[in-house]
Scaffold this motif. Sequence first.
Motif, PDB file in Angstrom:
ATOM      1  N   TYR A  17       6.161   3.984  -6.655  1.00  0.00           N
ATOM      2  CA  TYR A  17       5.273   3.276  -7.584  1.00  0.00           C
ATOM      3  C   TYR A  17       4.695   4.329  -8.517  1.00  0.00           C
ATOM      4  O   TYR A  17       4.038   5.256  -8.062  1.00  0.00           O
ATOM      5  CB  TYR A  17       4.197   2.580  -6.749  1.00  0.00           C
ATOM      6  N   SER A 133      -5.968   0.713  -4.079  1.00  0.00           N
ATOM      7  CA  SER A 133      -4.987   1.798  -4.212  1.00  0.00           C
ATOM      8  C   SER A 133      -3.611   1.164  -4.074  1.00  0.00           C
ATOM      9  O   SER A 133      -3.310   0.567  -3.028  1.00  0.00           O
ATOM     10  CB  SER A 133      -5.222   2.833  -3.110  1.00  0.00           C
ATOM     11  N   SER A 135      -0.606   1.984  -3.468  1.00  0.00           N
ATOM     12  CA  SER A 135       0.259   2.274  -2.333  1.00  0.00           C
ATOM     13  C   SER A 135      -0.329   1.755  -1.011  1.00  0.00           C
ATOM     14  O   SER A 135       0.392   1.591  -0.028  1.00  0.00           O
ATOM     15  CB  SER A 135       0.506   3.779  -2.233  1.00  0.00           C
ATOM     16  N   ARG A 138       1.110  -1.252   1.004  1.00  0.00           N
ATOM     17  CA  ARG A 138       2.292  -1.101   1.869  1.00  0.00           C
ATOM     18  C   ARG A 138       1.910  -0.668   3.287  1.00  0.00           C
ATOM     19  O   ARG A 138       2.688  -0.873   4.221  1.00  0.00           O
ATOM     20  CB  ARG A 138       3.269  -0.095   1.241  1.00  0.00           C
ATOM     21  N   SER A 183      -3.787  10.297  -8.996  1.00  0.00           N
ATOM     22  CA  SER A 183      -2.574   9.554  -9.358  1.00  0.00           C
ATOM     23  C   SER A 183      -2.855   8.455 -10.380  1.00  0.00           C
ATOM     24  O   SER A 183      -2.040   8.211 -11.266  1.00  0.00           O
ATOM     25  CB  SER A 183      -1.902   8.985  -8.108  1.00  0.00           C
TER      26      SER A 183
HETATM   27  O1  PMV Z   1      -1.652   4.399  -4.558  1.00  0.00           O
HETATM   28  P1  PMV Z   1      -1.888   5.505  -5.486  1.00  0.00           P
HETATM   29  O2  PMV Z   1      -2.656   5.079  -6.690  1.00  0.00           O
HETATM   30  O3  PMV Z   1      -2.499   6.702  -4.832  1.00  0.00           O
HETATM   31  O4  PMV Z   1      -0.462   5.989  -6.080  1.00  0.00           O
HETATM   32  C1  PMV Z   1       0.603   6.453  -5.270  1.00  0.00           C
HETATM   33  C2  PMV Z   1       1.616   7.161  -6.071  1.00  0.00           C
HETATM   34  C3  PMV Z   1       2.731   7.862  -5.316  1.00  0.00           C
HETATM   35  O5  PMV Z   1       2.304   8.262  -4.036  1.00  0.00           O
HETATM   36  C4  PMV Z   1       3.138   9.112  -6.082  1.00  0.00           C
HETATM   37  C5  PMV Z   1       3.975   6.972  -5.195  1.00  0.00           C
HETATM   38  C6  PMV Z   1       3.927   5.871  -4.180  1.00  0.00           C
HETATM   39  O6  PMV Z   1       4.628   4.875  -4.386  1.00  0.00           O
HETATM   40  O7  PMV Z   1       3.247   6.012  -3.148  1.00  0.00           O
END
Ligand code: PMV
Length: 319
Positions: A17, A133, A135, A138, A183
């Motif tokens: 992502y 967040s 990710s 998931r 991120s």
């Molecule tokens: O969930 P965030 O906003 O911390 O973004 C995650 C971004 C990556 O770890 C680089 C990719 C991913 O899909 O987890």
Amino acid sequence: MMQASAQAQPNIALVKYWGKRDVAANLPATGSISITLESLWTRMSVEFGAAKDRLVVNGLPADEMLPRVTRCLDSVAGTGRAGARVTSDSNFPIAAGLASSASAFAALVVAANDAADCGHERAELSRLAGLASGSAARSLFDGFVELANTSSGIEVSTLAEPAEWPLQVIVAVTEETGKAVGSGDAMIRCAQTSPFYQSWVDRQDEDLAAARAAIAGRDFAKLGAIAEHNCLKMHSVMWGARPPIVYWTRATLACMETVRDLQDAGHAVFFTIDAGPQVKVVCLPESAEAARAALASTDGVRKTMQSALGVGARKVTVV
Ligand code: PMV
């Protein structure tokens, strides 16, 4: 009940992502596929009844992270809720590209839902974690997980349980301090300035289909090829941003060379790298020990951590 605790593990994206289609609603521009880990964890306790929200992370007050936690609690329990005492403990370094926000917000929504007796189903908790967040949505699910974009939001599901394809993951920790660019800000900068961003988004469905097929067929070589490609493409998007975003260090590159050497020696291993300098190496179980030993003796590696695949966020009793 006014108090509850939950545990969640980080997940590592194999098809990443990187970019938002709606910044305010925190909706991703594309789908993604990840693996949930087993032995790295974050435990969150939430107790409603205080005058205002308070957050303690690994034993220390963490006021700078409180606004995000407050917003997440509001989304689960409503803005009319009581103040909450929140404590968070992790057994791995936080904020260094090790997906600590994923395990933290996945555990937080489960604990808050239970403490306030909200009765949200897992799909709704996943959506609420994803609001905090991307990710984190998931980490509510077991094993191999796909986050699909739908017209109204996201839909997350397990593609295969850990026992169905028990891979191992070695994390090579090269730095334990926080990252320079978070991120969220990095994704926005890429969308606004990187000439490679749109083609990254346009090609993502192909990568998702390839990874899905590799997982269904338990084809490790195919999964490794698409995961490494997708990771390098995501970092190319960042390198093309202005100003550029480069999370890699010389230790990151040294770990990638170690993985190439392992592959040349016939080991079933591949790497992936997120928004930080750490390298995550996915292995078939028979190659895990060789990978761990080779990474541990790679220049710049401070420590290694090993994990099997694990289950999604769940309630726990913390004493
Ligand atoms: O969930 P965030 O906003 O911390 O973004 C995650 C971004 C990556 O770890 C680089 C990719 C991913 O899909 O987890």
